[in-house]
Motif scaffolding. Structure first.
Motif, short mmCIF file in Angstrom:
data_model
loop_
_atom_site.label_atom_id
_atom_site.label_comp_id
_atom_site.label_asym_id
_atom_site.label_seq_id
_atom_site.Cartn_x
_atom_site.Cartn_y
_atom_site.Cartn_z
N UNK A 1 14.12 15.89 8.45
CA UNK A 1 13.41 16.73 7.54
C UNK A 1 14.54 16.59 5.80
N UNK A 2 14.64 15.66 5.94
CA UNK A 2 14.93 14.99 5.02
C UNK A 2 14.31 13.80 4.18
N UNK A 3 14.55 13.12 2.77
CA UNK A 3 13.86 11.71 2.32
C UNK A 3 15.16 10.49 2.06
N UNK A 4 14.79 10.41 3.92
CA UNK A 4 16.39 9.68 4.23
C UNK A 4 16.08 8.28 4.48
N UNK B 1 8.69 7.91 3.88
CA UNK B 1 9.36 9.20 4.06
C UNK B 1 10.24 10.03 2.83
N UNK B 2 9.53 9.79 1.83
CA UNK B 2 9.35 9.91 1.01
C UNK B 2 8.72 12.11 1.08
N UNK B 3 7.05 11.23 1.01
CA UNK B 3 5.71 12.92 1.34
C UNK B 3 6.55 13.62 2.32
N UNK B 4 7.01 13.03 3.67
CA UNK B 4 6.71 13.72 5.03
C UNK B 4 8.20 14.14 5.18
N UNK B 5 9.13 13.33 4.81
CA UNK B 5 10.62 13.72 4.51
C UNK B 5 10.68 13.06 5.69
N UNK B 6 10.55 12.59 6.81
CA UNK B 6 11.14 12.03 7.92
C UNK B 6 11.89 10.42 7.67
N UNK B 7 13.06 11.04 7.82
CA UNK B 7 14.26 9.29 7.39
C UNK B 7 13.87 8.40 8.67
N UNK B 8 13.77 7.31 8.11
CA UNK B 8 13.51 6.18 8.85
C UNK B 8 14.90 4.85 8.72
N UNK B 9 14.72 4.68 10.07
CA UNK B 9 15.74 3.76 10.43
C UNK B 9 15.10 2.43 10.05
N UNK B 10 15.55 1.34 9.13
CA UNK B 10 14.70 -0.05 8.58
C UNK B 10 15.71 -1.45 9.30
N UNK B 11 15.57 -2.20 9.90
CA UNK B 11 16.04 -3.48 9.97
C UNK B 11 15.40 -4.76 9.56
N UNK B 12 16.01 -5.37 8.63
CA UNK B 12 15.66 -6.77 7.63
C UNK B 12 16.60 -7.73 9.13
#
Length: 693
Positions: free
Chosen positions: A405-408, A247-258
């Protein structure tokens, strides 16, 4: 769509109880009028109002009582309770019936705090009013009438838990809250208590231990930080770290569910991950969805926005709106008035402006979180989204699919029930990951038990037993260790807190699946579908999909499909839910099925004996206990043989003297033989070797 037979209200097809009046709907629940449940009873009564009412006009009495009862009822229902009855100036409410929530004792105590606040508000609104109350909260097992009509004065629960609650309420201090021992044990991590003198209650052989609730320790839904280091989540934590690095290096937001059931460690894993992220210079903002109390459609997102804008619930609407606008302007370089207005509409701040569609508001929310992540790599944590409003889930999916395009990282936590409400959750999103949390392995569970026992001062020799009973659930292990360390259980019994959590999961099942699970529980850990005539294959398949049961690849009964409970805890709590009459009926059905299905009794004899005994057919039970003893005896399993003969003696009537003498003789012979066998195995009784040997 289902129509309630009591109030004619419309309900979803899968509902078991009416959303308006809580009456059982059509299906299995309506055919099971009573169940055994762990419930929490709240009793509240006005102090001295009867004497005061004698001096007042009836209309004045009504003018005081009506808003009082309305505020009390509102506080109870806001936390998921049900008002069962009004007795004079007293109100009795039940939490955990007809449906349990898993945290009903905490809900009841928080409702008691809310009642005290409501009474204070009423007094503040009228200078001539000085209402005072006594409140008690008590938890225990009760018989619950699922079809009770509270509007007609029918009681929901019956049992000692109700009587004790009434006794404690009479002994409570003015404007104070007394709780019984089970309530205290289940809520002490969330509520601050003061010691109180035991109550000598009418009808009780010994004084009742009580505590006085003084304040809440943590916000609703939260738990204190773990007392010991996290155990057994190395792989999951590494997976989160890898996702975050991309997420940080590629600036590609991600949704993760535990994903995971209650107590499995979702919050603890999130907290450990958050510490790593914060140490790396990023930002973490938490928000939690609440299953009770004051809720808004975008509750957890609103909590996150308020943290960013330094807004407080005590702020006036004007002050809150000003803080929000200032925070948004600082993020968007002064161009944020419209975005602030839109976000205010989402979270209930400010009254200005309207929009023609929801996507306009969602676009402003997107701009807000994008600006946050542009300013600093950001993790937004959304806890307990399985109880979130559908609107928040829509917002999350919109953000996950639109932000670029943001580290989220959008880190969400949910119980498996989320997929029942949203089967397609996260589907079709390339930047989505589901991370299921499984139970701890046996070695990990023992290590956690060891650390907890050392912290609590318990005996380490109980490790295997505790780890096995908890079945790898960290929260259950904590509760078991605490109960054993305090001498409340022997380690094999389930504390009330665990039973409540498991029962809530069972109560959340659709009617057909729940009915199947309860009936299967009578069989034991392993069961066969043909012995459950009212159970459909679809219900069993759904239960397997929910990871509650599994189908075994090989069946002991040939072509008959064999199933097993995934967790013994689920089976035990489901069985404890059934009233005695229902248990006897099902045990008889199962015993008849086994007699027909099994050609040679053999090692099935113990099961047949157990089912016939529980069905009340003691003569049949005795016959199979004797057969089980004989079978074990022939195989030189002398210990087991002696046990089965002893069980036979426990059910054979005293007047069957000849049979009792015969079984006693077999039991004595088997007992003597097992001692001789132990001596021989130890070498003390081994025959001497000769030269010929």
């Amino acid at each position: 769509m289902q129509v309630c037979p009591r109030c004619d209200g419309e309900n979803p097809a899968e509902a078991r109880f009416c959303n308006a009046c809580a009456a059982p709907l059509s299906g299995p629940a309506a055919g099971l009028p009573e169940e055994r449940k762990i419930v929490t009873v709240l009793c509240v009564d006005l102090v001295g109002f009867t004497a005061r009412a004698e001096r007042l006009d009836p209309e004045d009495v009504r003018a005081i009582q009506t808003p009082y009862f309305a505020r009390v009822r509102g506080a109870i229902e806001a936390f998921g309770g049900t008002v069962e009855k009004y007795i004079g100036d007293a109100v009795m409410a039940v939490f955990g019936a007809p449906v349990g929530h898993g945290d009903d004792p905490e809900r009841a105590v928080r409702a008691a705090f809310a009642i005290l606040d409501a009474v204070a508000d009423l007094n503040a609104a009228r200078a001539d009013l000085d209402l005072q109350v006594r409140i008690a909260v008590n938890t225990g097992e009760a018989l619950v009438s699922l079809g009770a009509n509270t509007a007609q004065g029918e009681g929901i629960v019956a049992g000692d838990v109700v009587n004790t609650a009434a006794r404690l309420q009479a002994a409570a201090p003015v404007n104070g809250i007394l709780v019984g021992e089970e309530t205290y044990r289940a809520t002490r991590s969330a509520v601050e208590y003061e010691d109180a003198e035991a109550v000598v209650a009418k009808g009780k052989q010994a004084p009742v231990a009580v505590w006085r609730a003084s304040s809440a320790r943590v916000a609703p839904g939260e738990r204190p930080a773990g007392r010991v280091p996290m155990v057994g989540r190395t792989t999951e934590l590494a997976a989160l770290r890898n996702i975050w690095e991309r997420v940080v290096t590629e600036r590609r937001p991600q949704l993760v569910t535990l994903f995971g059931p209650a107590g499995i460690g979702k919050t603890r894993l999130s907290s450990e991950f958050a510490e790593l992220v914060l140490a790396g210079g990023a930002r973490v903002i938490r928000g939690r969805s609440l299953p009770y109390g004051e809720m808004t459609p975008y509750g957890s997102f609103a909590a996150q926005v308020k943290q960013v804008a330094h807004m407080f619930d005590t702020d006036s609407s004007d002050v809150a709106a000003a803080k929000l606008e200032q925070a948004v302007r600082s993020l968007l370089d002064g161009d944020g008035a419209e975005v602030a207005t839109h976000i205010g509409m989402l979270i209930g701040v400010g009254q200005d402006g309207t929009v023609g569609d929801r996507q306009t508001l969602f676009f402003s929310a997107r701009r807000f979180v994008e600006a946050l992540a542009l300013q600093q790599p950001t993790v937004l944590v959304f806890e307990d989204i399985h109880v979130a409003a559908a609107s928040l889930l829509d917002l999350l999916e919109t953000l996950a699919s639109r932000v670029r395009d943001v580290p989220l990282l959008l880190l969400t936590q949910a119980r498996p029930e989320l997929l029942s409400q949203r089967p397609a959750w996260g589907g079709g999103m390339p930047a989505y990951s589901a991370l299921p949390l499984e139970a701890l392995g046996s070695d990990e569970a023992r290590e956690l038990a060891r650390q907890l026992l050392e912290t609590a001062g318990g005996e380490v020799r109980r490790l295997p037993e505790l780890a096995e009973t908890a079945e790898g659930n960290p929260l259950f292990l904590e509760e078991l260790v605490a109960s054993v360390a305090e001498g409340r259980t022997n380690g094999g019994e389930l504390p009330t807190s665990i039973r409540s959590i498991v029962a809530a999961r069972i109560d959340a099942l659709p009617a057909a699946e729940r009915e199947a699970l309860l009936d299967a529980a009578v069989f034991g850990k392993v069961f066969w579908s043909e012995a459950l005539p009212s159970t459909s294959a679809a219900a069993l398949d759904a239960l397997e999909g929910r990871d509650l049961i599994r189908r075994d690849p090989v069946s002991r009964l040939g072509e008959r499909p064999q199933f097993a409970f995934k967790h013994q805890l689920i089976r035990e709590v489901a069985y404890a839910t059934l009233p005695r009459a229902r248990r006897r009926e099902r045990h008889q059905t199962i015993a008849l099925f086994l007699e027909e299905a099994v050609g040679e009794v053999g090692d099935v004899a113990p099961a047949l004996a157990h089912h016939w005994q529980e069905a009340g057919e003691l003569a049949r039970a005795a016959r199979y206990y004797i057969a089980a003893g004989d079978h074990a005896n022939r195989g030189w399993a002398k210990d087991e043989a002696a046990i089965y003969y002893l069980r036979a003696l426990q059910v054979i009537p005293e007047d069957e003297r000849e049979l009792r003498r015969d079984v006693t003789r077999r039991q004595v012979i088997a007992s003597q033989a097992k001692y001789h066998m132990r001596e021989m195995l130890a070498g003390r009784g081994a025959p001497r070797r000769t030269e010929r040997d």
